[in-house]
Design a protein around this motif. Structure first.
Motif, PDB file in Angstrom:
ATOM      1  N   SER A 155       0.824  -1.129   0.007  1.00 47.42           N
ATOM      2  CA  SER A 155       0.119  -0.123  -0.102  1.00 47.42           C
ATOM      3  C   SER A 155       0.837   1.215  -0.170  1.00 47.42           C
ATOM      4  CB  SER A 155      -1.043   0.035   1.215  1.00 47.42           C
ATOM      5  OG  SER A 155      -0.363  -0.036   2.412  1.00 47.42           O
ATOM      6  N   ALA A 156       1.983   1.147  -0.137  1.00 47.37           N
ATOM      7  CA  ALA A 156       3.034   2.193  -0.375  1.00 47.37           C
ATOM      8  C   ALA A 156       3.123   2.905  -1.808  1.00 47.37           C
ATOM      9  CB  ALA A 156       4.278   1.912   0.451  1.00 47.37           C
ATOM     10  N   VAL A 157       3.406   4.195  -1.822  1.00 48.01           N
ATOM     11  CA  VAL A 157       3.767   4.666  -3.050  1.00 48.01           C
ATOM     12  C   VAL A 157       5.301   5.221  -2.799  1.00 48.01           C
ATOM     13  CG1 VAL A 157       3.410   6.713  -4.622  1.00 48.01           C
ATOM     14  CG2 VAL A 157       1.593   5.208  -3.782  1.00 48.01           C
ATOM     15  N   GLY A 168     -11.948   7.158  -2.819  1.00 53.23           N
ATOM     16  CA  GLY A 168     -11.203   7.770  -1.737  1.00 53.23           C
ATOM     17  C   GLY A 168      -9.772   6.820  -1.075  1.00 53.23           C
ATOM     18  N   SER A 169      -9.287   6.297  -1.937  1.00 53.92           N
ATOM     19  CA  SER A 169      -8.064   5.414  -1.848  1.00 53.92           C
ATOM     20  C   SER A 169      -6.938   6.212  -0.884  1.00 53.92           C
ATOM     21  CB  SER A 169      -7.605   4.919  -2.965  1.00 53.92           C
ATOM     22  OG  SER A 169      -8.406   4.017  -3.906  1.00 53.92           O
ATOM     23  N   THR A 170      -6.412   5.581   0.148  1.00 55.20           N
ATOM     24  CA  THR A 170      -5.459   5.958   0.812  1.00 55.20           C
ATOM     25  C   THR A 170      -4.379   5.325   0.795  1.00 55.20           C
ATOM     26  OG1 THR A 170      -6.899   7.209   2.019  1.00 55.20           O
ATOM     27  CG2 THR A 170      -4.637   7.053   3.015  1.00 55.20           C
ATOM     28  N   TRP A 171      -3.094   5.834   0.435  1.00 61.10           N
ATOM     29  CA  TRP A 171      -1.795   5.172   0.334  1.00 61.10           C
ATOM     30  C   TRP A 171      -0.833   5.826   1.240  1.00 61.10           C
ATOM     31  CZ3 TRP A 171      -4.123   1.663  -2.210  1.00 61.10           C
ATOM     32  CH2 TRP A 171      -4.845   1.948  -3.295  1.00 61.10           C
ATOM     33  N   THR A 172       0.370   5.097   1.355  1.00 58.45           N
ATOM     34  CA  THR A 172       1.035   5.491   2.145  1.00 58.45           C
ATOM     35  C   THR A 172       2.474   6.093   1.309  1.00 58.45           C
ATOM     36  OG1 THR A 172       0.933   4.092   4.138  1.00 58.45           O
ATOM     37  CG2 THR A 172       2.994   5.308   4.200  1.00 58.45           C
ATOM     38  N   LEU A 173       2.517   7.514   1.284  1.00 59.27           N
ATOM     39  CA  LEU A 173       3.395   8.155   0.237  1.00 59.27           C
ATOM     40  C   LEU A 173       4.891   8.183   1.175  1.00 59.27           C
ATOM     41  CD1 LEU A 173       3.823   9.599  -2.465  1.00 59.27           C
ATOM     42  CD2 LEU A 173       3.476  11.917  -1.152  1.00 59.27           C
ATOM     43  N   ILE A 174       5.963   7.781   0.695  1.00 56.63           N
ATOM     44  CA  ILE A 174       7.395   7.549   1.200  1.00 56.63           C
ATOM     45  C   ILE A 174       8.417   8.117   0.347  1.00 56.63           C
ATOM     46  CG2 ILE A 174       8.916   6.008   2.298  1.00 56.63           C
ATOM     47  CD1 ILE A 174       6.798   4.165   2.463  1.00 56.63           C
ATOM     48  N   ASP A 175       8.968   9.347   0.738  1.00 57.37           N
ATOM     49  CA  ASP A 175      10.063  10.021   0.034  1.00 57.37           C
ATOM     50  C   ASP A 175      11.406   9.305   0.490  1.00 57.37           C
ATOM     51  OD1 ASP A 175      11.734  11.857  -1.132  1.00 57.37           O
ATOM     52  OD2 ASP A 175      11.617  13.356   0.295  1.00 57.37           O
ATOM     53  N   LEU A 176      12.133   8.794  -0.407  1.00 56.84           N
ATOM     54  CA  LEU A 176      13.199   7.991  -0.190  1.00 56.84           C
ATOM     55  C   LEU A 176      14.655   8.719  -0.245  1.00 56.84           C
ATOM     56  CD1 LEU A 176      12.635   4.364  -1.419  1.00 56.84           C
ATOM     57  CD2 LEU A 176      12.258   5.682   0.529  1.00 56.84           C
ATOM     58  N   PRO A 177      15.538   8.907   0.292  1.00 60.12           N
ATOM     59  CA  PRO A 177      16.640   9.637   0.210  1.00 60.12           C
ATOM     60  C   PRO A 177      17.236   9.323  -1.435  1.00 60.12           C
ATOM     61  CG  PRO A 177      16.987   8.786   2.289  1.00 60.12           C
ATOM     62  CD  PRO A 177      15.900   7.931   1.664  1.00 60.12           C
ATOM     63  N   GLY A 178      17.716  10.192  -2.140  1.00 56.02           N
ATOM     64  CA  GLY A 178      18.529  10.117  -3.588  1.00 56.02           C
ATOM     65  C   GLY A 178      19.898  10.214  -3.743  1.00 56.02           C
ATOM     66  N   HIS A 179      20.440  10.203  -2.439  1.00 58.85           N
ATOM     67  CA  HIS A 179      22.063   9.988  -2.512  1.00 58.85           C
ATOM     68  C   HIS A 179      22.338   8.611  -2.648  1.00 58.85           C
ATOM     69  CE1 HIS A 179      26.385  10.280  -1.325  1.00 58.85           C
ATOM     70  NE2 HIS A 179      26.253  11.669  -1.439  1.00 58.85           N
ATOM     71  N   TYR A 195      17.553   1.919   1.473  1.00 56.37           N
ATOM     72  CA  TYR A 195      16.187   2.670   1.808  1.00 56.37           C
ATOM     73  C   TYR A 195      15.089   1.764   0.561  1.00 56.37           C
ATOM     74  CZ  TYR A 195      17.268   5.969   5.314  1.00 56.37           C
ATOM     75  OH  TYR A 195      17.380   6.368   6.679  1.00 56.37           O
ATOM     76  N   LEU A 196      15.756   1.603  -0.527  1.00 53.83           N
ATOM     77  CA  LEU A 196      14.798   0.892  -1.474  1.00 53.83           C
ATOM     78  C   LEU A 196      14.778  -0.464  -0.900  1.00 53.83           C
ATOM     79  CD1 LEU A 196      13.438   0.654  -4.271  1.00 53.83           C
ATOM     80  CD2 LEU A 196      15.669   0.191  -5.200  1.00 53.83           C
ATOM     81  N   GLU A 197      15.842  -1.136  -0.282  1.00 58.22           N
ATOM     82  CA  GLU A 197      15.606  -2.531   0.171  1.00 58.22           C
ATOM     83  C   GLU A 197      14.626  -2.445   1.197  1.00 58.22           C
ATOM     84  OE1 GLU A 197      16.685  -6.517  -0.086  1.00 58.22           O
ATOM     85  OE2 GLU A 197      17.547  -4.854  -0.976  1.00 58.22           O
ATOM     86  N   LYS A 198      14.498  -1.635   1.917  1.00 59.14           N
ATOM     87  CA  LYS A 198      13.651  -1.578   3.246  1.00 59.14           C
ATOM     88  C   LYS A 198      12.267  -1.358   2.805  1.00 59.14           C
ATOM     89  CE  LYS A 198      12.662   1.305   7.412  1.00 59.14           C
ATOM     90  NZ  LYS A 198      13.078   2.553   8.152  1.00 59.14           N
ATOM     91  N   PHE A 199      11.659  -0.805   1.703  1.00 55.52           N
ATOM     92  CA  PHE A 199      10.409  -0.380   1.345  1.00 55.52           C
ATOM     93  C   PHE A 199       9.952  -1.166   0.115  1.00 55.52           C
ATOM     94  CE2 PHE A 199      11.559   3.432   4.033  1.00 55.52           C
ATOM     95  CZ  PHE A 199      10.602   3.205   4.946  1.00 55.52           C
ATOM     96  N   LYS A 200      10.645  -1.768  -0.590  1.00 55.88           N
ATOM     97  CA  LYS A 200      10.539  -2.271  -1.902  1.00 55.88           C
ATOM     98  C   LYS A 200       9.300  -3.411  -2.076  1.00 55.88           C
ATOM     99  CE  LYS A 200      13.844  -5.906  -2.221  1.00 55.88           C
ATOM    100  NZ  LYS A 200      15.125  -6.263  -2.791  1.00 55.88           N
TER     101      LYS A 200
END
Length: 275
Positions: free
Chosen positions: A70-72, A115-126, A133-138
């Motif tokens: 359910s994450a974007v 009325g869909s609700t997602w979890t928006l997650i901003d990941l560091p770009g460095h 962080y990609l490994e954590k949330f993918k």
């Protein structure tokens, strides 16, 4: 005078045997009934039970896999505009940002009738942080918004393609097939490249990377940059060959009117509403 206890001992043994096997009469009766049944009927019953069990297991796996993702995820290189886009999607407000060193998350309500609700997650770009962080949330990604700086894309095309290649050859992402939205940002700048041109140049670059990264195909550990072959063998790479839905769109987190105006992100919001 000695007392004959033989009869008493036999009675005690019978009582012990009966107490040790209280279900024996029932089992014997059941066995007899099964023997009297038509073999074809018994086979049908066994097959039906097997189908029920397999269906239950499948439904449990299918439903759990659907509810977890359910994450974007907002991903991309440094200074592509991810954090400002994150702020604009959540509040519509302009916010001065700096390079992120950790993730940020918040509920995002899509602009649709459901009325869909997602979890928006901003990941560091460095480059030293984004892999972890990609490994954590993918595994929880329903969609991935890959933000590209359209204004300086020509200078970053190799790095953008490299990161995108790592993303798309990941075994977890390939298996889950989240929607991929390539947001060509900073379209308010005159020299920004269009979404169509960015797609064409990335396809050419990814075609080259597919050859130079051939050694990565031997990796079978499921980590970022796994063993998935990109596209179709024997053909030049195109995003349409991927097992997931890919969409290129144009946007401007800053907006054409600057800090005081609104963002130009309607195309992105429409795509997120379709998830």
């Amino acid at each position: 005078m000695e007392t004959d206890n033989t009869g008493g001992n036999m009675g005690e043994k019978a009582d012990v045997e009966m107490s040790e096997n209280p279900l024996e009469p029932f089992i014997e009766s059941l066995r007899q009934q099964l023997e009297d049944q038509d073999p074809v009927f018994l086979i049908c019953v066994i097959v039906a039970l097997a189908v029920v069990v397999i269906t239950c297991v499948f439904l449990k796996y299918f439903l759990s896999s659907k509810t977890v993702r359910s994450a974007v995820l907002l991903v991309g290189l440094c200074d592509a505009g991810k954090t400002l886009l994150f702020s604009r999607l959540l509040s519509g407000k302009f916010k001065r940002t700096q390079t992120s060193i950790t993730d940020s998350s918040a509920p995002y309500k899509a602009k649709n009738e459901r009325g869909s609700t997602w979890t928006l997650i901003d990941l560091p770009g460095h480059d030293s942080l984004r892999s972890q962080y990609l490994e954590k949330f993918k595994s929880s990604a329903r969609a991935i918004v890959f933000v590209v700086d359209g204004a300086i894309f020509q200078k970053e095309v190799r790095d953008v393609a490299e990161f995108l290649y790592i993303l798309l050859t990941d075994t977890v992402i390939s298996r889950n097939a989240p929607a991929l939205l390539v947001a060509c940002n900073k379209q308010d700048i005159t020299m920004a490249k269009s979404a169509k041109l960015i797609q064409q140049q990335l396809e050419k670059e990814m075609n080259t990377l597919r050859v130079t990264h051939s050694a990565a195909l031997s990796s079978q550990d499921g980590s970022v940059g796994g063993s998935v072959y990109l596209g179709k063998k024997g053909k030049d790479f195109e995003f349409s060959q991927l097992p997931l839905k890919v969409e290129f769109l144009e946007c401007s987190a800053r907006g054409s009117k600057g800090e005081e105006g609104g963002a130009d992100i309607e195309s992105l919001e429409k795509s997120l509403a379709k998830l």
